[in-house]
Design a protein around this motif. Structure first.
Motif, PDB file in Angstrom:
ATOM      1  N   ILE A 294      -8.708   9.980  -3.275  1.00  0.00           N
ATOM      2  CA  ILE A 294      -9.549  10.289  -2.129  1.00  0.00           C
ATOM      3  C   ILE A 294      -9.649  11.790  -1.911  1.00  0.00           C
ATOM      4  O   ILE A 294      -8.669  12.518  -2.052  1.00  0.00           O
ATOM      5  CB  ILE A 294      -9.034   9.592  -0.847  1.00  0.00           C
TER       6      ILE A 294
ATOM      7  N   THR B 100       1.127   5.476  -0.555  1.00  0.00           N
ATOM      8  CA  THR B 100       0.332   6.701  -0.546  1.00  0.00           C
ATOM      9  C   THR B 100       1.193   7.913  -0.883  1.00  0.00           C
ATOM     10  O   THR B 100       2.357   7.977  -0.525  1.00  0.00           O
ATOM     11  CB  THR B 100      -0.297   6.959   0.842  1.00  0.00           C
TER      12      THR B 100
ATOM     13  N   TYR C  57      -3.480   5.366 -10.143  1.00  0.00           N
ATOM     14  CA  TYR C  57      -3.897   5.172  -8.755  1.00  0.00           C
ATOM     15  C   TYR C  57      -5.105   4.235  -8.669  1.00  0.00           C
ATOM     16  O   TYR C  57      -5.855   4.062  -9.631  1.00  0.00           O
ATOM     17  CB  TYR C  57      -4.221   6.516  -8.095  1.00  0.00           C
ATOM     18  N   ASP C  58      -5.290   3.650  -7.482  1.00  0.00           N
ATOM     19  CA  ASP C  58      -6.474   2.836  -7.220  1.00  0.00           C
ATOM     20  C   ASP C  58      -7.611   3.674  -6.644  1.00  0.00           C
ATOM     21  O   ASP C  58      -8.774   3.368  -6.853  1.00  0.00           O
ATOM     22  CB  ASP C  58      -6.131   1.702  -6.238  1.00  0.00           C
ATOM     23  N   ARG C  59      -7.231   4.700  -5.881  1.00  0.00           N
ATOM     24  CA  ARG C  59      -8.258   5.601  -5.361  1.00  0.00           C
ATOM     25  C   ARG C  59      -7.725   7.021  -5.320  1.00  0.00           C
ATOM     26  O   ARG C  59      -6.601   7.263  -4.871  1.00  0.00           O
ATOM     27  CB  ARG C  59      -8.710   5.195  -3.960  1.00  0.00           C
TER      28      ARG C  59
ATOM     29  N   THR D  70      -2.895   5.172  -3.402  1.00  0.00           N
ATOM     30  CA  THR D  70      -3.840   6.282  -3.270  1.00  0.00           C
ATOM     31  C   THR D  70      -3.134   7.628  -3.377  1.00  0.00           C
ATOM     32  O   THR D  70      -1.982   7.788  -2.972  1.00  0.00           O
ATOM     33  CB  THR D  70      -4.578   6.247  -1.916  1.00  0.00           C
TER      34      THR D  70
ATOM     35  N   TYR E 277      -5.727   8.013   5.005  1.00  0.00           N
ATOM     36  CA  TYR E 277      -5.036   6.749   4.733  1.00  0.00           C
ATOM     37  C   TYR E 277      -5.834   5.550   5.242  1.00  0.00           C
ATOM     38  O   TYR E 277      -5.756   4.462   4.670  1.00  0.00           O
ATOM     39  CB  TYR E 277      -3.648   6.769   5.373  1.00  0.00           C
TER      40      TYR E 277
ATOM     41  N   GLY F 267      -4.755  12.053  -3.652  1.00  0.00           N
ATOM     42  CA  GLY F 267      -6.010  12.766  -3.481  1.00  0.00           C
ATOM     43  C   GLY F 267      -5.828  14.190  -3.013  1.00  0.00           C
ATOM     44  O   GLY F 267      -4.733  14.764  -3.114  1.00  0.00           O
TER      45      GLY F 267
ATOM     46  N   TYR G 178       0.855  -1.189   0.000  1.00  0.00           N
ATOM     47  CA  TYR G 178       0.000   0.000   0.000  1.00  0.00           C
ATOM     48  C   TYR G 178       0.890   1.238   0.000  1.00  0.00           C
ATOM     49  O   TYR G 178       1.632   1.490   0.945  1.00  0.00           O
ATOM     50  CB  TYR G 178      -0.907  -0.051   1.234  1.00  0.00           C
TER      51      TYR G 178
ATOM     52  N   SER H  63      -9.225   5.118   2.944  1.00  0.00           N
ATOM     53  CA  SER H  63      -8.982   4.425   1.678  1.00  0.00           C
ATOM     54  C   SER H  63      -8.900   2.914   1.853  1.00  0.00           C
ATOM     55  O   SER H  63      -9.148   2.160   0.907  1.00  0.00           O
ATOM     56  CB  SER H  63      -7.688   4.946   1.036  1.00  0.00           C
TER      57      SER H  63
END
Length: 546
Positions: free
Chosen positions: A97, A12, A93-95, A50, A249, A52, A10, A252
């Motif tokens: 946010i 970020t 990216y996957d998300r 992620t 964090y 955002g 993961y 997500s």
């Protein structure tokens, strides 16, 4: 959302504050994290990535008021610009946010209630020096008197950020940060690799050993700050923007409903190190949650050794740069000159020189290898029936054989040689190792001149076969090395890699790590020879600023 496991890698970025449009630093953070995520995915690791936007706080409220628009509308507009930058930058990216997302509100409420139930939140009066720009309070020892450049008036500023501070006093909720000083110090000493590079680890250790942590104000009066998440059961207060933002964090990952949560690796800029390496771990301890896996800290980007500023006219616009040179030229430049523990220095000349170097080293290698004087399909057909090791022995030249097999070994080991570099955001090391192979492979043409192995009419079958064999080995080694390098480069320059792999007619399904070895794919190259009128995949450019 894709299912996450404890083994998910993961990654970020920080979430970016939306009080102004995105800049080169945002592109840098996104790209660093994206390269790592792409690389881990390329290596068949389960990944989650992620990025955002951070959308609450007094700065955003004031910026929206100045613009004369609703705060949410103001955030929607700027969040879309960050998404546009991510799209332009090939950020996979996957998300994405936003702290205005509904599930983030729910996560923040739950987190607050857990920390409150654990008796780490209390209400009290707060007095101190507050910076609107930094969204942070500073102690008396952290400020100094200065002079406003515009008005000439005496002002107080933060020693650390030079931001203007004003003295404020109000009733707020507090987080008992003071309770975690020893716990934080103990955790960090037990985990010396938690903060990278080491100079930032040493900085936080020094902070914890030489300064006493004071309790942190984690709310603001709603009469002053309207644009924020309300404190649960107290609408007179809004949650402090950093307490809100850091929880992204967890949001997500599906907090508070997720049953399994991976430990994130945070990538942050050096200006927010205290928030991520002191406040955030303390918040997590107070909520009884696991620590992040690591925090990597990067520097800023300067121009001409100075901080970028509109007033100085030294601002590099990532959108303008990408639209002219190509996004991958900027990605490659930032990764080549990315050294975490120093600030980068943007130079258009250096970027264009590096782009030209890529063309000279790799595009020209392709053009040389796909010359009409050679027969790549014939070369590949030989490898379908006999290994490279066996073929070079048939040449009967030990020096030649050693050179070819050395290149083969070096290329085959490249993906493992750079794995740790990319995983630890040492992108400059990875790029340099990849580029180091260019002269090695191009040297085959300079040393052995394969165009000289022309078959003559009076050549015997044995001589003809020997000439063709040596030429085919050289061309195959050169072109297949390029194929592997381009597959490996996909994490760094996905567009350029695809452009050249397409020109080689490499099957899109054969661009995975399974094919990142010499001889692992012998199905490409059909009709790839450069014919009269064929276009070179990339061409050099004049400086945009000229």
């Amino acid at each position: 959302m894709k299912p996450l496991t404890a083994l998910t890698v993961y990654t970020t970025t920080p979430i970016f504050y939306v009080n102004a449009k995105p800049h080169l630093g945002h592109f840098y953070s996104m790209t660093l994290a994206d390269v790592r995520n792409r690389w881990c995915k390329f290596n068949k690791r389960d990944t989650f990535f992620t990025t955002g936007t951070d959308e609450h706080g007094l700065k955003v409220q004031m910026a929206a008021q100045t613009a004369g628009v609703d705060a949410k509308m103001f955030c929607d507009n700027l969040a879309s610009k960050f998404k546009d930058l991510a799209k332009l930058g090939h950020i996979d990216y996957d998300r994405f946010i936003r702290t205005t997302d509904n599930d983030h509100y729910k996560a923040v409420y739950h987190f607050w209630n857990v920390v409150n139930a654990n008796k780490y939140i209390y209400k009290g009066k707060h007095s101190g020096w507050y910076s609107v720009s930094d969204e942070a309070f500073y102690a008396d020892t952290d400020i100094v008197e200065s002079t406003d450049e515009k008005t000439g008036e005496k002002i107080m500023i933060s020693k650390e950020t030079s931001s203007t501070v004003i003295f404020q006093s109000e009733d707020n909720y507090f987080f008992q940060l003071s309770e975690f000083q020893d716990k934080l110090l103990s955790f960090l000493k037990d985990n010396p690799d938690f903060i990278k590079p080491k100079k930032y680890y040493d900085f936080i250790i020094n902070e914890l050993e030489t300064r006493t942590l004071t309790d942190l104000s984690i709310s603001r009066l709603s009469t002053r700050l309207q644009w924020g998440i309300p404190v649960p059961n107290d609408d007179t207060q809004r949650i402090y923007v950093w307490f809100d933002a850091l929880i992204n964090y967890l949001t997500s990952e599906g907090y508070p409903n997720a049953t399994v949560m991976p430990r994130p690796t945070h990538l942050i800029g050096k200006d927010i190190i205290k928030f991520h390496c002191i406040y955030w771990p303390a918040f997590l301890m107070a909520a009884g949650l696991q620590m992040p896996k690591q925090v990597f800290v990067h520097g800023h980007w300067l121009m001409g050794g100075r901080k970028m500023s509109k007033s100085r006219g030294n601002v590099a616009d990532p959108i303008k740069i990408s639209n002219y040179y190509g996004t991958d030229a900027l990605r490659l430049f930032m990764m080549k000159y990315s050294v975490l523990d120093t600030d980068g220095d943007y130079s258009e000349e250096t970027l264009n020189t590096l782009r030209s170097e890529f063309i000279d080293k790799f595009c020209n290698l392709m053009v040389r290898s796909l010359s009409k004087n050679f027969n790549i399909e014939r070369a590949l057909s030989k490898l379908k029936t006999e290994s490279l090791e066996s073929l070079v022995k048939n040449v009967g030249d030990n020096e030649f054989s050693d050179k070819i097999l050395f290149i083969q070994s070096s290329i085959n080991n490249l993906k493992s040689d750079i794995d740790e570099d990319i995983t630890n955001f040492e992108m400059h090391r990875a790029v340099q190792k990849i580029f180091n192979h260019a002269p090695l492979v191009n040297g085959l043409f300079d040393n052995y001149e394969p165009w000289a192995f022309k078959v003559k009419a009076n050549d015997s079958e044995e001589v003809k076969s020997a000439k063709e064999l040596k030429q085919d080995i050289i061309i195959f080694t050169a072109l297949d090395s390029l194929r592997v390098i381009l597959i490996i480069l996909q994490s760094i320059i996905p567009e350029y890699s695809a452009l050249l792999l397409d020109r080689l007619n490499v099957d899109s399904k054969k661009r995975t790590i399974d094919y990142a070895n010499i001889g692992s794919d012998l199905s490409y190259g059909k009709d790839a020879i450069f014919k009269k009128g064929s276009k070179v995949p990339l061409s050099k450019l004049e400086l945009l600023s000229q």
